[in-house]
Design a protein around this motif. Structure first.
Motif, mmCIF file in Angstrom:
data_model
loop_
_atom_site.group_PDB
_atom_site.id
_atom_site.type_symbol
_atom_site.label_atom_id
_atom_site.label_comp_id
_atom_site.label_asym_id
_atom_site.label_seq_id
_atom_site.Cartn_x
_atom_site.Cartn_y
_atom_site.Cartn_z
ATOM 1 N N ALA A 1 -5.506 8.057 -0.285
ATOM 2 C CA ALA A 1 -6.214 6.754 0.310
ATOM 3 C C ALA A 1 -5.417 5.616 0.147
ATOM 4 C CB ALA A 1 -7.428 6.573 -0.429
ATOM 5 N N GLY A 2 -4.267 5.835 -0.481
ATOM 6 C CA GLY A 2 -3.149 4.563 -0.581
ATOM 7 C C GLY A 2 -3.158 3.722 -1.820
ATOM 8 N N ALA A 3 -4.203 4.127 -2.970
ATOM 9 C CA ALA A 3 -4.199 3.242 -4.331
ATOM 10 C C ALA A 3 -2.838 3.212 -4.967
ATOM 11 C CB ALA A 3 -5.001 3.746 -5.106
ATOM 12 N N SER A 4 -2.477 2.166 -5.322
ATOM 13 C CA SER A 4 -0.839 2.054 -6.114
ATOM 14 C C SER A 4 -1.091 2.356 -7.394
ATOM 15 C CB SER A 4 -0.687 0.500 -5.956
ATOM 16 O OG SER A 4 -0.227 0.190 -4.397
ATOM 17 N N SER B 1 -19.655 5.726 -4.123
ATOM 18 C CA SER B 1 -18.483 5.875 -5.146
ATOM 19 C C SER B 1 -17.145 5.206 -4.590
ATOM 20 C CB SER B 1 -18.005 7.343 -5.353
ATOM 21 O OG SER B 1 -17.261 7.779 -4.239
ATOM 22 N N GLY B 2 -16.375 4.725 -5.680
ATOM 23 C CA GLY B 2 -15.393 4.164 -5.376
ATOM 24 C C GLY B 2 -14.330 4.536 -4.487
ATOM 25 N N ILE B 3 -14.307 6.132 -4.616
ATOM 26 C CA ILE B 3 -13.291 6.659 -3.612
ATOM 27 C C ILE B 3 -14.088 6.868 -2.265
ATOM 28 C CG2 ILE B 3 -14.360 9.051 -4.231
ATOM 29 C CD1 ILE B 3 -10.568 8.266 -3.623
ATOM 30 N N GLU B 4 -15.252 6.758 -2.036
ATOM 31 C CA GLU B 4 -15.721 6.570 -0.635
ATOM 32 C C GLU B 4 -15.528 5.274 -0.194
ATOM 33 O OE1 GLU B 4 -19.482 9.867 -1.315
ATOM 34 O OE2 GLU B 4 -19.772 7.586 -1.680
ATOM 35 N N ALA B 5 -15.670 4.145 -0.874
ATOM 36 C CA ALA B 5 -15.576 2.929 -0.634
ATOM 37 C C ALA B 5 -14.039 2.583 -0.405
ATOM 38 C CB ALA B 5 -16.249 1.842 -1.449
ATOM 39 N N LEU B 6 -12.955 3.080 -0.954
ATOM 40 C CA LEU B 6 -11.736 2.668 -0.971
ATOM 41 C C LEU B 6 -11.005 2.340 0.525
ATOM 42 C CD1 LEU B 6 -9.043 1.823 -2.429
ATOM 43 C CD2 LEU B 6 -8.513 4.371 -2.537
ATOM 44 N N PRO B 7 -11.418 3.229 1.532
ATOM 45 C CA PRO B 7 -10.596 3.073 2.714
ATOM 46 C C PRO B 7 -11.439 1.618 3.434
ATOM 47 C CG PRO B 7 -11.128 5.316 2.705
ATOM 48 C CD PRO B 7 -11.664 4.530 1.490
ATOM 49 N N LEU C 1 -10.719 -0.978 -9.307
ATOM 50 C CA LEU C 1 -11.794 -0.091 -8.785
ATOM 51 C C LEU C 1 -12.181 1.232 -9.480
ATOM 52 C CD1 LEU C 1 -13.743 0.414 -6.368
ATOM 53 C CD2 LEU C 1 -11.869 1.653 -5.285
ATOM 54 N N ASP C 2 -13.524 1.253 -9.925
ATOM 55 C CA ASP C 2 -14.059 2.332 -10.684
ATOM 56 C C ASP C 2 -14.391 3.439 -9.638
ATOM 57 O OD1 ASP C 2 -15.186 4.208 -12.414
ATOM 58 O OD2 ASP C 2 -17.012 2.901 -12.892
ATOM 59 N N LEU C 3 -13.857 4.612 -9.901
ATOM 60 C CA LEU C 3 -14.242 5.618 -9.147
ATOM 61 C C LEU C 3 -15.566 6.238 -9.047
ATOM 62 C CD1 LEU C 3 -11.167 8.026 -8.698
ATOM 63 C CD2 LEU C 3 -11.839 6.175 -7.532
ATOM 64 N N ASN C 4 -16.085 6.050 -10.228
ATOM 65 C CA ASN C 4 -17.514 6.728 -10.500
ATOM 66 C C ASN C 4 -18.562 5.543 -10.371
ATOM 67 O OD1 ASN C 4 -16.806 9.380 -10.671
ATOM 68 N ND2 ASN C 4 -16.048 9.052 -12.789
#
Length: 230
Positions: free
Chosen positions: A103-106, A68-74, A60-63
């Motif tokens: 958010a729990g990415a590994s 954004s990736g960080i917004e979509a992660l959950p 997952l790209d963050l930008n």
């Protein structure tokens, strides 16, 4: 024969998608099942089950454009709870790195990581490990400020748990820790599970971050890269 690790790539740059596609095409045990250019499209695929096979791991790209990736992660994690996530980031995305940890990415890799590092990261995370790319780990080591109750956390951990936490912070994997301490991988896994419970975290990067913030691991800013590919 083990099943292949099925990977989804969420990345908006076609050139980078092509690099990942070529890198994984002939990689034994790994299959890139789909690639998309936005988090919205990834969510649509996962939520509507548009493909017969769900990914085991999502790069997952963050930008990303739009969400954004960080917004979509959950939402991505909720839509595909069985998948593990490796975040692709830039070296200056400090706040995003910490949000991704929470958010729990590994896994956390810089976009400048080599193809071999990306492949190694996929295998490591798919096998249940966690990974910090060099620039991401360097940020955690060099920039977090002590803000948690050090003595309380330190007293909660046994001497062996501290020893293992330190080795995790140095980038060692379970099998390397087991060899270093001359104990079984199963025993290492048990200790790591206890460490996560005591620190109230979900994975190794979060444990490392919390330990450095609390000052229970050495906090010495450095410009030297940490262990590669961890």
């Amino acid at each position: 024969m083990k099943n292949k690790i099925k990977v989804m790539l969420v990345e908006d740059h076609p050139e980078y998608r092509e690099v990942i596609d070529l890198a994984l095409k002939d990689e034994p045990g790994i299959e890139l099942i789909n690639q998309v250019g936005s988090s919205e499209r990834a969510l649509q695929i996962l939520q509507n089950q548009l493909f017969d096979t769900s990914p085991d791991l999502i790069l997952l790209d963050l930008n990303l454009p739009g969400k954004s990736g960080i917004e979509a992660l959950p939402s991505l994690r909720s839509s595909c709870p069985g998948a593990k996530f490796i975040v692709l980031t830039q070296s200056n995305n400090e706040s995003d790195v910490m949000r991704a940890i929470q958010a729990g990415a590994s896994g956390y890799l810089l976009k400048s990581s080599t193809v071999n590092q990306i492949v190694e990261a996929i295998r490591t995370v798919a096998e249940g490990g966690a990974l910090l790319g060099s620039g991401v780990a360097n940020y955690i080591l060099g920039n977090l400020q002590a803000s948690l109750p050090r003595e309380q956390l330190r007293d909660n951990l046994s001497e062996r748990e501290m020893e293992i936490l330190t080795l995790i912070g140095e980038g060692q994997l379970k099998k390397e820790i087991a060899s270093h301490l001359d104990i079984s991988i199963t025993t290492v896994a048990t200790y790591i599970r206890r460490i996560y419970e005591k620190l109230d975290v979900q994975n190794a990067p979060a444990a490392i971050a919390k330990a450095y913030r609390a000052g229970i691991l050495p906090h010495e800013p450095t410009n030297d890269p940490p262990p590669k590919g961890r």
